[in-house]
Design a protein around this motif. Structure first.
Motif, PDB file in Angstrom:
ATOM      1  N   PRO A  56      19.094  26.107  -3.695  1.00 43.21           N
ATOM      2  CA  PRO A  56      18.775  27.446  -3.182  1.00 43.21           C
ATOM      3  C   PRO A  56      19.177  27.638  -1.722  1.00 43.21           C
ATOM      4  O   PRO A  56      19.403  28.742  -1.274  1.00 43.21           O
ATOM      5  N   PHE A  57      19.249  26.524  -0.950  1.00 38.97           N
ATOM      6  CA  PHE A  57      19.666  26.606   0.463  1.00 38.97           C
ATOM      7  C   PHE A  57      20.700  25.529   0.700  1.00 38.97           C
ATOM      8  O   PHE A  57      20.613  24.446   0.104  1.00 38.97           O
ATOM      9  N   GLY A 122      18.594  21.835  -8.094  1.00 31.77           N
ATOM     10  CA  GLY A 122      18.454  23.115  -7.414  1.00 31.77           C
ATOM     11  C   GLY A 122      17.521  23.991  -8.213  1.00 31.77           C
ATOM     12  O   GLY A 122      16.594  23.490  -8.851  1.00 31.77           O
ATOM     13  N   CYS A 123      17.822  25.266  -8.215  1.00 28.53           N
ATOM     14  CA  CYS A 123      16.940  26.190  -8.944  1.00 28.53           C
ATOM     15  C   CYS A 123      17.695  27.474  -9.291  1.00 28.53           C
ATOM     16  O   CYS A 123      18.363  28.044  -8.427  1.00 28.53           O
ATOM     17  N   THR A 125      18.006  31.510 -10.002  1.00 29.40           N
ATOM     18  CA  THR A 125      17.331  32.608  -9.306  1.00 29.40           C
ATOM     19  C   THR A 125      16.135  33.077 -10.140  1.00 29.40           C
ATOM     20  O   THR A 125      16.063  32.798 -11.345  1.00 29.40           O
ATOM     21  N   LYS A 126      15.264  33.847  -9.478  1.00 29.65           N
ATOM     22  CA  LYS A 126      14.094  34.412 -10.188  1.00 29.65           C
ATOM     23  C   LYS A 126      14.557  35.250 -11.384  1.00 29.65           C
ATOM     24  O   LYS A 126      13.987  35.187 -12.467  1.00 29.65           O
ATOM     25  N   GLU A 148       8.838  21.003  -3.328  1.00 28.38           N
ATOM     26  CA  GLU A 148       9.778  21.507  -4.347  1.00 28.38           C
ATOM     27  C   GLU A 148       9.023  22.025  -5.572  1.00 28.38           C
ATOM     28  O   GLU A 148       9.418  23.029  -6.177  1.00 28.38           O
ATOM     29  N   ARG A 155       9.001  30.423  -8.067  1.00 32.34           N
ATOM     30  CA  ARG A 155      10.140  31.086  -8.731  1.00 32.34           C
ATOM     31  C   ARG A 155       9.826  31.447 -10.181  1.00 32.34           C
ATOM     32  O   ARG A 155      10.605  32.097 -10.861  1.00 32.34           O
TER      33      ARG A 155
END
Ligand SMILES: Cc1cc2nc3c(=O)[nH]c(=O)nc-3n(C[C@H](O)[C@H](O)[C@H](O)COP(=O)(O)O)c2cc1C
Length: 355
Positions: A56-57, A122-123, A125-126, A148, A155
């Motif tokens: 995400p970053f 990672g992740c 998006t919503k 995390e 999320r």
């Protein structure tokens, strides 16, 4: 487990009633769809599709330019030595950029209406998580810290996979650097902290090899235990034979380490000569999947020569426990799954202390 837990493994394990995972990270969208349909034609049991989600970053992990220059030339000279040792003369070419993205792979997961989707690195998006859930997909994501876990919960994921530092393969860490900025908590330390910090169910992974490990994970508050390395030597695993033999080799007692040297991303592997030589220049290696792709032909050559000192041997810290797993008796993943289920019925034995 990407490149190791593929169609055969998923079908066999799912048919035993365990939750199998298709390690789909390196499959193109077309290959992913083919795999999913192949599995669905052979089992009606639910299974997960696992992908590598973008961080995400951005995480910065660059040495200074001066360091970087000297480390680059160190990498080149180390590589030249390794090539000489293996009599490897092929030209190593710069790997091409992948022609598909996580979004492309995720589209297939949505279109094929997969029941369970898991991710690491990672992740999503919503919005992506919501579209999966609106499609009746359960979403679970890998974490290595309480921060995390809270991030994924915010999320909107359904379940957290708490990955202890014992785990084989890549670290799922995505909010800090690995291992510099990360404490690398063990499963025993990580799981109860996450269970206390989030409201959603937690799955424990890392260092679990038998009934004792599964009971331990559940006692810590996990709702499920997830096992990786134990399945690598099975017939259905796509790990190569040299790697499988190395995992069971009683003649060597090599430790595992977390390093970028094998693949370009921090990963727990058995420390062989490859790792010893490349680890000092960890910070200048191409990122996953490009370091892996750059080294591919050299690894293939070492494999052909039966030389396990120069191939990546991904494994968890508990890999030596495999020697206690009756794999000669249960070489198939299905039989191993049955053994694990039978292990759960056994009471955990411990010696009584008398004072
Ligand atoms: C060869 C190998 C490949 C792996 N690939 C993935 C992967 O693609 N996605 C993922 O979420 N975890 C992956 N993992 C991590 C496992 O899901 C799990 O966290 C780990 O194996 C648990 O620790 P253990 O190896 O001690 O059982 C991999 C692990 C191994 C050993």
């Amino acid at each position: 487990m990407a490149r190791a837990s593929m169609d055969d493994m998923v079908v066999t394990v799912a048919n035993e009633g365990l939750l199998a995972s298709l390690g789909a990270a390196y499959l193109s969208p077309k290959e992913l769809r083919t795999s999913i349909r192949n599995i669905q034609s052979k089992t009606h049991q639910p299974f997960q599709v696992n992908l590598q989600a973008p961080a995400p970053f951005p995480i910065v992990d660059n040495p200074s330019t001066i360091d970087s220059q000297s480390l680059h030339s160190q990498f080149e000279s180390t590589l030249a030595q390794i090539k000489k040792e293996l009599s490897f003369n092929k030209e190593m070419s710069e790997p091409k950029k992948l022609d598909y993205t996580f979004e492309d792979q995720l589209k297939v997961v949505l279109e094929e209406k997969i029941r369970i989707f898991s991710f690491t690195f990672g992740c999503p998006t919503k919005e992506q998580i919501e579209s999966l859930q609106n499609n009746n997909t359960i979403v679970m994501g890998t974490v290595t810290s309480v921060e995390e876990a809270k991030f994924l919960e915010s999320r909107g994921v359904d379940y957290i996979i708490a990955q202890g530092s014992e785990s084989g393969g890549h670290r799922g860490t995505f909010l800090t650097n690995v291992p510099q900025g990360s404490e690398m908590l063990s499963t025993l330390a990580l799981v109860p902290q996450i269970v206390d910090a989030v409201k959603i169910p937690v799955i424990a992974t890392g260092g679990i090899y038998d009934g004792r490990g599964i009971h331990a994970a559940l006692s810590l508050g996990a709702s499920l235990a997830s096992l990786g390395t134990i399945f690598l030597p099975c017939k259905e695993s796509s790990a190569n034979d040299l790697w499988k033999r190395a995992l069971l080799d009683r003649t060597k007692n090599r430790p595992t380490v977390v390093t970028r040297a094998a693949t370009g991303r921090h990963c727990r592997v058995i420390k062989n000569t490859l790792i010893e030589k490349i680890s000092p220049v960890n910070s200048v290696l191409r990122p996953l999947p490009y370091h892996n792709a750059y080294m591919k032909d050299l690894y293939a050559d070492a494999q052909k020569q039966g030389n396990d000192e120069y191939i990546p041997l991904l494994a968890g810290q508990g890999y030596r426990s495999l020697r206690n797993v009756p794999l000669e008796k249960y070489p198939n993943a299905g039989e191993l799954a049955k053994w694990l289920i039978s292990e759960l019925q056994k009471p955990v034995k411990s010696k009584r202390l008398e004072f």
